[in-house]
Design a protein around this motif. Structure first.
Motif, short mmCIF file in Angstrom:
data_model
loop_
_atom_site.label_atom_id
_atom_site.label_comp_id
_atom_site.label_asym_id
_atom_site.label_seq_id
_atom_site.Cartn_x
_atom_site.Cartn_y
_atom_site.Cartn_z
N ALA A 1 0.81 -1.22 0.00
CA ALA A 1 0.00 0.00 0.00
C ALA A 1 0.85 1.27 0.00
O ALA A 1 0.39 2.33 -0.43
CB ALA A 1 -0.93 0.00 1.20
N GLN A 2 2.09 1.17 0.45
CA GLN A 2 2.98 2.33 0.51
C GLN A 2 3.79 2.54 -0.77
O GLN A 2 4.48 3.55 -0.91
CB GLN A 2 3.95 2.18 1.69
CG GLN A 2 3.27 2.13 3.05
CD GLN A 2 2.44 3.36 3.34
OE1 GLN A 2 2.89 4.49 3.12
NE2 GLN A 2 1.23 3.15 3.84
N LEU A 3 3.68 1.60 -1.71
CA LEU A 3 4.44 1.73 -2.95
C LEU A 3 3.95 2.92 -3.76
O LEU A 3 2.74 3.12 -3.93
CB LEU A 3 4.32 0.45 -3.78
CG LEU A 3 4.98 -0.81 -3.19
CD1 LEU A 3 4.60 -2.04 -4.00
CD2 LEU A 3 6.50 -0.65 -3.14
N ALA A 4 4.87 3.70 -4.27
CA ALA A 4 4.50 4.90 -5.02
C ALA A 4 3.90 4.57 -6.38
O ALA A 4 2.95 5.22 -6.82
CB ALA A 4 5.73 5.80 -5.19
N LYS A 5 4.44 3.56 -7.04
CA LYS A 5 3.98 3.21 -8.38
C LYS A 5 3.44 1.78 -8.37
O LYS A 5 4.17 0.83 -8.62
CB LYS A 5 5.12 3.34 -9.39
CG LYS A 5 5.64 4.75 -9.55
CD LYS A 5 6.78 4.80 -10.57
CE LYS A 5 7.32 6.21 -10.74
NZ LYS A 5 8.44 6.26 -11.72
N ARG A 6 2.18 1.65 -8.08
CA ARG A 6 1.56 0.32 -8.12
C ARG A 6 0.34 0.37 -9.01
O ARG A 6 -0.50 1.24 -8.90
CB ARG A 6 1.20 -0.17 -6.72
CG ARG A 6 0.28 0.73 -5.93
CD ARG A 6 0.16 0.25 -4.49
NE ARG A 6 -0.67 1.14 -3.70
CZ ARG A 6 -1.94 0.93 -3.42
NH1 ARG A 6 -2.53 -0.16 -3.86
NH2 ARG A 6 -2.63 1.79 -2.70
N LYS A 7 0.28 -0.59 -9.92
CA LYS A 7 -0.81 -0.63 -10.88
C LYS A 7 -2.10 -1.10 -10.24
O LYS A 7 -3.16 -0.52 -10.43
CB LYS A 7 -0.43 -1.57 -12.04
CG LYS A 7 -1.57 -1.92 -12.99
CD LYS A 7 -2.07 -0.73 -13.75
CE LYS A 7 -3.16 -1.14 -14.74
NZ LYS A 7 -3.72 0.01 -15.46
N ALA A 8 -2.03 -2.17 -9.48
CA ALA A 8 -3.23 -2.79 -8.93
C ALA A 8 -3.36 -2.55 -7.44
O ALA A 8 -2.36 -2.52 -6.72
CB ALA A 8 -3.20 -4.30 -9.21
#
Length: 460
Positions: free
Chosen positions: A170-177
């Motif tokens: 959830a903390q990832l800056a670039k996540r597609k899904a």
């Protein structure tokens, strides 16, 4: 997904089917039930080769190899990935009629641009070409998810799981899904399983509750459920053998629970009563929190005790379970409904003889629907049979849509497989190529219904 004219697998038989497919082929994917690893999604380690990517944990493929007579060393043993891949290619090449043959063709075409049929003779060429793509593009779990246009992933998580990888994703800056947990209660309701008392202690530790009776058990479960909901949980799930044939009152269920955690003997009558009580309790808790309840019925787990001892669970030794009286399912649903505790519910069955009675049961309750063909039934004939049954006994637009139920990051092409089948089925019923109503239904079955479920939680 790729245009149907370029497909390695084309299930579209009419111009109407092809017209519908052009409307749905590029819709995002909502995978509301899968077994992908949140840890692997977060760490996003690139794969080394197609053998690892395909055969590392996919028990669908393992079963096919065993059925083809391949030795276990080339399936779950210590053979090299090339040796495993070669044996799998040999098995898949002659697996006519098995959906895995089609799935592999779709995966090779979509992710690697390879339209060569997989078999013993082509194995080395496909191995080299696929590995070149894997290494040059550094294909990893999150990259495959992006390539497949996946919008939502609901993983399968035990109530005791700390969900740390979900928090990190959830903390990832670039996540597609969007990746969220599901509340999987198998270990909670399998109360006569070895180690159940230890599991309850683990649940107590995770919830911060000392579990000594059924009241504290329920408090602990609700604590964990709220923990999951705070992290986006919209789905629950259970997929155990059998189904409870009665619902005990709380006093009786409480006495049974005390015996279970004390490792005292509990007969079938008492056990079923406790089990049924738990299903009704869980359903009401789901209803109050807007969680969709999923029941996977008629499965037999770990049929081969020798291989269970050697390899553990989820290694490809489950099978279709016996059909049972649908009145038991009705009783739980009706009891939940009568107390205002019936959540949105999706029912799947591994035994196709239960399609008809379950479809009619779902029609008796507004918030209960049949799920798409599950596991051993998710081949072409199984999906057509499910669609035909739903069409004849209810309304086709009630179907939520496809789910992968898979541990493979390449399995998203199964959504394309499903979309082709849906379009072909609807196309066979159309008389007008530009039928706007059929287009609306196709979009709902391939994306829209699942989208509503995860975002709006409207009635099914």
């Amino acid at each position: 997904m790729a245009e149907f004219k370029d497909k390695s697998v084309n299930l579209l038989k009419s111009k109407y089917a092809k017209r519908l497919y052009t409307e749905v082929k590029d819709l995002p994917i909502i995978d509301y039930h899968c077994h992908l690893s949140p840890k692997e999604i977060y760490e996003d380690v690139p794969f080394d080769n197609i053998g690892e990517m395909w055969l590392g944990g996919d028990h669908y493929k393992w079963r096919l190899m065993r059925a083809a007579g391949i030795e276990e060393k080339y399936i779950t043993g210590d053979a090299s990935w090339w040796d495993k891949f070669f044996r799998f290619a040999k098995a898949a090449g002659t697996a006519y009629g098995n959906p895995i043959k089609d799935w592999c063709a779709l995966e090779l075409g979509f992710f690697f641009g390879i339209y060569t049929p997989l078999n013993e003779a082509t194995a080395k060429d496909i191995w080299d070409r696929a590995n070149k793509v894997i290494l040059s593009q550094k294909l990893s779990p999150r990259k495959l998810i992006r390539m497949a246009n996946v919008e939502y992933i609901a993983t399968t998580d035990d109530p005791c799981d700390d969900l740390k990888y979900h928090d990190m994703i959830a903390q990832l800056a670039k996540r597609k899904a969007k990746v969220v947990p599901s509340f999987r209660v198998d270990n909670l309701v399998l109360a006569r399983a070895e180690g159940y008392g230890e599991y309850i202690s683990k649940l107590g530790a995770a919830s911060g509750v000392e579990i000594v009776d059924i009241v504290s058990l329920k408090v602990a479960i609700l604590n964990r459920m709220d923990y999951f909901v705070a992290r986006g949980c919209k789905f629950s799930d259970v997929g155990v053998e059998g189904f409870p044939n009665r619902v005990a009152q709380e006093n009786e269920a409480g006495e049974t629970f005390k015996k279970l955690i004390a490792k005292e003997e509990v007969d079938d009558f008492a056990y079923n009563g406790f089990w049924g009580y738990m299903y009704v309790f869980l359903a009401k808790a789901y209803k109050e929190r807007g969680i969709v309840q999923q029941w996977h019925l008629a499965v037999t787990r770990n049929s081969n005790s020798v291989m269970l001892e050697q390899l553990g669970r989820d290694a490809g030794f489950d099978c279709v379970g016996d059909a049972f009286e649908v009145k038991y399912v009705k009783n739980i649903i009706d009891k939940s409904n009568s107390i205002g505790g019936l959540p949105k519910t999706i029912i799947y069955t591994l035994n196709p003889t239960m399609y008809y009675p379950l479809a009619t049961l779902c029609g008796a309750f507004r918030d209960v629907v049949m799920g798409i063909s599950w596991w051993f039934c998710d081949h072409k004939r199984g999906m057509y049979e499910t669609l035909q049954t739903l069409t004849e006994l209810g309304h086709i637009s009630s179907l939520i849509g496809m789910l992968t139920d898979s541990r493979s990051f390449l399995s998203y092409t199964r959504h394309d497989y499903y979309r082709q089948i849906v379009c072909d089925f609807l196309g066979s019923l159309m008389e007008d190529e530009d039928n706007i109503y059929a287009i609306e239904v196709a979009k709902a079955l391939c994306y829209g219904n699942a989208k509503k479920l995860v975002e709006e939680n409207n009635e099914l």
